[in-house]
Design an enzyme around this catalytic site. Structure first.
Site, mmCIF file in Angstrom:
data_model
loop_
_atom_site.group_PDB
_atom_site.id
_atom_site.type_symbol
_atom_site.label_atom_id
_atom_site.label_comp_id
_atom_site.label_asym_id
_atom_site.label_seq_id
_atom_site.Cartn_x
_atom_site.Cartn_y
_atom_site.Cartn_z
ATOM 1 N N ASN A 118 0.854 -1.328 -0.068
ATOM 2 C CA ASN A 118 -0.037 -0.137 -0.146
ATOM 3 C C ASN A 118 0.982 1.103 0.174
ATOM 4 O OD1 ASN A 118 -2.468 1.643 0.191
ATOM 5 N ND2 ASN A 118 -3.174 -0.257 0.796
ATOM 6 N N ARG A 119 0.514 2.424 0.485
ATOM 7 C CA ARG A 119 0.902 3.784 0.083
ATOM 8 C C ARG A 119 1.771 4.199 1.644
ATOM 9 N NH1 ARG A 119 -3.663 3.008 -2.433
ATOM 10 N NH2 ARG A 119 -3.524 3.795 -4.643
ATOM 11 N N HIS B 142 3.586 0.256 -2.844
ATOM 12 C CA HIS B 142 3.860 -1.151 -2.849
ATOM 13 C C HIS B 142 5.335 -1.378 -2.711
ATOM 14 C CE1 HIS B 142 -0.353 -2.287 -2.845
ATOM 15 N NE2 HIS B 142 -0.322 -2.069 -4.241
ATOM 16 N N HIS C 193 -1.439 -9.654 -3.904
ATOM 17 C CA HIS C 193 -2.216 -8.918 -4.848
ATOM 18 C C HIS C 193 -2.990 -9.589 -5.858
ATOM 19 C CE1 HIS C 193 -3.697 -4.754 -6.505
ATOM 20 N NE2 HIS C 193 -3.071 -4.257 -6.019
ATOM 21 N N TYR D 218 -6.126 -10.712 -8.052
ATOM 22 C CA TYR D 218 -7.507 -10.131 -8.623
ATOM 23 C C TYR D 218 -8.311 -11.287 -9.006
ATOM 24 C CZ TYR D 218 -5.209 -5.591 -9.866
ATOM 25 O OH TYR D 218 -4.368 -4.195 -10.013
ATOM 26 N N GLU E 269 -7.077 -7.380 -0.614
ATOM 27 C CA GLU E 269 -5.561 -7.687 -0.137
ATOM 28 C C GLU E 269 -5.603 -7.395 1.480
ATOM 29 O OE1 GLU E 269 -3.224 -4.532 -2.374
ATOM 30 O OE2 GLU E 269 -5.324 -4.186 -3.279
#
Length: 395
Positions: A114-115, A140, A215, A217, A353
């Protein structure tokens, strides 16, 4: 909420009992594991693919590049098997397209998922700088995170119940600006109950920060089948962490009640996907961190339940992590195609996630992601696959 999730599992348990009754006459065959070359990186490093399989038709493919789950094949209610995660047919898709597009398909993400706001944080009185990869934000793990490295194959395992592979990555002190040499192990294990578990462990020789996730999908109708708007999602979360326009947390925790982020009861994803709530406008869909109820238990707790009424496939996510970032593939724009040959567009997959909250190093009130020498980062996420009959197809 936990009780609600247990009630929602009745159909799955019934299906499991039927399966068990048909196999009482003979033991369930043990899972299998296959190992094969999967090409080489642009700089010549060989990559391997591991295929974990069980007798119920499930197959999971894991790459030593990026700790990537490149495929999860699961049966629907009729027994038909499809790949239910987005990905690429060749290694080049992961080393070039995945990296160039910032897609992170199936990847093990670190050192910090994440950030991180402005790519900077303070630890032990010293400020560290991580290369920004999303505007001024470090996303990431920086420019060359764990998803862009070849992992060492530490070992494989086979028992009567489980097939597994363990990957190892040593991230040296200063890599992407992070302090300390971090040694990470991830074990991918598939059992006879259609559960794929990811067990993360990490140690460090200096105080550092670490937040690992996968991660993948998911599209339970099958890779390349189109939108997941008709999937039904339920989250074991009463609250979320609001963000600003750059998807950075404000540092607060807010209730999901009376917002389009309320998935405490199961809802079709598309029902509120295009809502005009500011949080939805910022993210162009769902891309928020939910605060999991009863998180950080000693054993994994329910985090999410995803169901596809068309195929009958169900995915339950359980974890020891305190948060789950739900992302509806808002940046997919048709520029990349998967193994089916079909292109991926916005909403064609959903990432679940499990992780600590975004920008945790800059928010002391969030659960800490600091790791010190002598401590062990130890987190587990379980993806449990099953099916529901046609009668359970309503939200």
């Amino acid at each position: 909420m936990q009780a609600l999730f247990l009630r929602m599992n009745v159909a799955l348990c019934a299906a499991a009992m039927v399966m068990a009754s048909t196999t009482m006459a003979q033991p369930v065959p043990a899972p299998t594991l296959a190992r094969a070359p999967f090409g080489a990186t642009p700089d010549g490093q060989p990559v391997e693919q591991f295929t974990l399989a069980n007798a119920h038709g499930m197959r999971v493919r894991v790459l030593s590049y990026g700790g990537i789950i490149s495929a999860i094949e699961a049966p629907d209610r009729t027994g038909h098997v499809d790949d239910v995660v987005l990905g690429f047919p060749t290694l080049a898709g992961y080393t070039v397209d995945n990296a160039k597009g910032g897609l992170f398909f199936g990847a093990t993400v670190g050192r910090v998922a994440n950030r991180i706001a402005h790519g900077t944080f303070v630890l032990g009185g010293q400020r560290y700088h991580i290369p920004p990869t999303e505007g001024t934000t470090a996303l990431h793990g920086g420019r060359r995170g764990f998803d862009k490295q070849v992992w060492t194959v530490e070992g494989t395992g086979l028992t009567a119940d489980t097939a597994s592979v363990t990957l190892k990555l040593v991230s040296p002190d200063g890599q992407e600006g992070f302090p300390g040499t971090l040694t990470t192990h991830v074990t991918f294990a598939l059992n006879t109950r259609n559960e794929l578990s990811l067990h993360y462990r990490a140690t460090t020789d200096r105080p550092t920060v670490v937040n690992l996730t996968n991660h993948s999908y998911f599209n339970l109708s099958g890779e390349g089948s189109g939108t997941v708007e008709n999937h039904v999602l339920q989250l074991n979360a009463d609250a979320y962490t609001p963000t600003d326009a750059n998807s950075l947390p404000l540092g607060t925790i807010a209730p999901v009640a009376d917002t389009p982020l309320d998935f405490r009861m199961p809802h079709r994803i598309g029902t509120r996907l295009h809502n005009s709530m500011t949080q939805m406008l910022y993210a162009h869909g769902y891309d928020q961190n939910w605060v999991i109820n009863h998180a950080h238990a000693t054993a994994p707790v329910p985090a999410a339940r995803l169901r596809d009424p068309a195929s009958g496939r169900v995915l339950e996510v359980l974890t020891t992590q305190p948060g789950v970032q739900v992302y509806t593939g808002n940046s997919l724009d048709g520029a990349y195609a998967g193994p089916s040959g079909r292109t991926y567009r916005q909403g064609d997959g959903i990432a679940l996630e499990t992780q600590h909250y975004p920008d945790s190093p800059n928010h002391p009130d969030f659960p800490s992601i600091e790791l010190r020498p002598g401590q062990i980062y130890d987190e587990t996420t379980i993806y449990r696959f099953g099916v529901e009959p046609v009668s359970a197809s309503a939200p």
